[in-house]
Scaffold this motif. Structure first.
Motif, short mmCIF file in Angstrom:
data_model
loop_
_atom_site.label_atom_id
_atom_site.label_comp_id
_atom_site.label_asym_id
_atom_site.label_seq_id
_atom_site.Cartn_x
_atom_site.Cartn_y
_atom_site.Cartn_z
N ARG A 199 81.51 -13.55 39.59
CA ARG A 199 81.12 -14.91 39.23
C ARG A 199 80.77 -15.76 40.45
NH1 ARG A 199 85.87 -16.73 35.42
NH2 ARG A 199 86.91 -15.67 37.13
N SER A 200 81.44 -15.45 41.59
CA SER A 200 81.18 -16.25 42.80
C SER A 200 80.22 -15.52 43.72
CB SER A 200 82.51 -16.52 43.52
OG SER A 200 82.30 -16.67 44.90
N LYS A 201 79.07 -16.16 43.98
CA LYS A 201 78.05 -15.58 44.88
C LYS A 201 78.65 -15.24 46.25
CE LYS A 201 73.22 -16.81 44.03
NZ LYS A 201 72.16 -17.77 44.25
N GLU A 202 79.47 -16.15 46.73
CA GLU A 202 80.12 -16.00 48.02
C GLU A 202 80.98 -14.73 48.07
OE1 GLU A 202 81.77 -19.09 51.19
OE2 GLU A 202 80.04 -19.15 49.86
N ARG A 203 81.79 -14.57 47.02
CA ARG A 203 82.71 -13.43 46.99
C ARG A 203 81.94 -12.12 46.80
NH1 ARG A 203 88.14 -14.08 43.80
NH2 ARG A 203 88.66 -12.39 45.24
#
Lengths: 322, 322
Positions: B163-167
């Motif tokens: 869900r998190s682009k960063e992760r």
């Protein structure tokens, strides 16, 4: 942070008898006030070796820790020359789950907190004037019960009953070193007739103290019947008692001497009061010197929590920083 | 004897991936053959801090040890900058109850044995030719699943959904260092359509992988739904599957994706087979390259036992002498 282990020796040196009795007082109070969370006990049966393992866990809601205790009893150990009881308590931080300390007590804290509960209920329920203490059993728990009773009564006169003459003799010698005068007895009837404070510490599975033998004004503490099947007190004795105190109503309805008395219809659940409730309201306890009172102790995790946090604070000399 | 603790660092250094996969194979086999004793899981809920504690215990009947594992998950820990998972495993002697070792793994062994189970079921159930691996989730478990899959498949092509682009980006970088080619995807539908080995590692409470999106010949392993309420796989997917494999039938009938599928009537209990039974009889597994197969992993104590004894033997380099 590697050095998480607190050894049995450190534990023995760190805590005094008055402290552990005080800790049990707080534990029972918190428990009966609904301030603790104590899930059902886990059990492992090591049939091959005749071993029994109990896993107890829980926490006080506004405390810093939760505790998991693993205590075992392997009856075959005696033949190997090692103690049958063993155990370890783990203290974790309630905010993060971090392991705070490992109390490698080898079962000592379970023995000690059980004896401290015995002393506490004697202080709360026994008659003011104790003429003679009756001890049934000659094991480690029998000795500790006496050692802790010393904190709450001036009586030093003890009648002891045990099945092995040899063990009675050894037990007597140890207790006399502690300042008690020991009279061995071969009759439970005579023991019951002579004492007004009786503590039973055996692994019996049938009644040892009979209703008709107990005199008016006696307090009886049963600590042996701590799992299903075990029994030390005549169910009819519960009918004679003015106060039936237990550590945990829910647990003692399932097993312990109280469960036997309930099953036999000698008392109803409404007749059973928790020690923590008596601590909060003394009118629920003994009302006259002539009362017969019973305390049925089966052992609850909240005692282990209280013992573990006491040790931690005494040894580490600080609060939980997790 | 004071030095009972084996640290996380020692554990990480001591065991190789092939060894832990092998240990899981033995664990599941023993479990399904009825050679282990695994009592119900104990639970503590630390509501104040949003913490969950699981207490798992058990033993293999002809082994030297019994194991008690305390594993916790405190979701608030991330904000404190510390890992949410934590834990400790205790190894005791089955003959005497003596504490043999304390594995202060801080949750590492639970993560590792879960990933090793994922690799094992992929080896047993996945199609021979894997064109692309789909990983749903970007946490520690997602990474370990891939790291251990490397032992059982040559495929290095991975589609990842988070869900998190960063992760996703961080996760991709870590995996590329391990030799994988990572393709981030923003569509679970596309991931399912492109991969024939899918592993879900989230804490979702509703289906992520839908029945209609999965292609023929795909194997799906769900490791996230390890307690009541959690769910990752569409119940209808179970209807399409030729094999529904679980670590523990009794446990997966209570919770996990299998329980959801059973409740919805998509399968019956007779359609569910244990991994240990497939290990004993390969005909219970995949029969053709076109089969859809599912492995639902909820985690059983026998895995912890196997992991703990492996560590002990590797670190202490000897058997239990108690």
């Amino acid at each position: 942070m590697e050095n998480l282990i607190i050894t049995r020796k450190q534990i023995e040196q760190a805590i005094t008898y008055p402290e552990i009795i005080q800790a049990m007082e707080e534990a029972f109070y918190n428990y009966s006030q609904g301030k603790s969370v104590v899930p059902p006990v886990g059990n492992l049966n090591l049939e091959k070796a005749g071993g029994e393992v109990h896993i107890k866990s829980g926490f006080i809601k506004d405390d810093d820790y939760y505790v998991v205790k693993i205590a075992s009893h392997f009856k075959g150990n005696r033949e190997r020359g090692i103690p049958p009881g063993n155990g370890v308590m783990l203290l974790f931080c309630q905010n993060t789950g971090k392991l705070v300390a490992i109390l490698h007590d080898e079962g000592y804290l379970t023995d000690l907190r059980t004896a401290a509960a015995g002393a506490l209920v004697a202080r709360v329920l026994a008659p003011q004037k104790i003429n003679s203490i009756g001890i049934v059993g000659t094991g480690r728990q029998a000795f500790l019960q006496l050692a802790l009773l010393k904190e709450v009564t001036d009586c030093r006169d003890v009648i002891v009953f045990g099945r092995s003459k040899e063990r009675v003799k050894e037990f007597g010698a140890r207790c006399e070193l502690k300042g008690f005068t020991i009279h061995p007895s071969t009759s439970l009837k005579q023991l019951a007739a002579s004492c007004n404070l009786i503590v039973t510490t055996t692994s019996a599975d049938r009644p040892l103290i009979m209703a008709e033998d107990v005199r008016e004004g006696t307090h009886i503490t049963g600590v042996g019947a701590d799992s299903p099947g075990k029994q030390e007190l005549d169910p009819a004795l519960f009918k004679r008692a003015s106060v039936v105190a237990v550590d945990s109503r829910s647990q003692c309805f399932q097993f312990g001497d109280t469960a036997h008395a309930l099953q036999r219809g000698m008392i109803s659940e409404d007749d059973v009061v928790e020690i923590g409730d008596i601590l909060a309201d003394a009118s629920l306890g003994r009302r006259s010197e002539g009362d017969i009172t019973i305390a049925d102790l089966t052992g609850v995790a909240v005692q282990d929590m209280a013992a573990a946090r006491l040790v931690y604070h005494k040894v580490i000399k600080g609060a939980c920083i997790a």
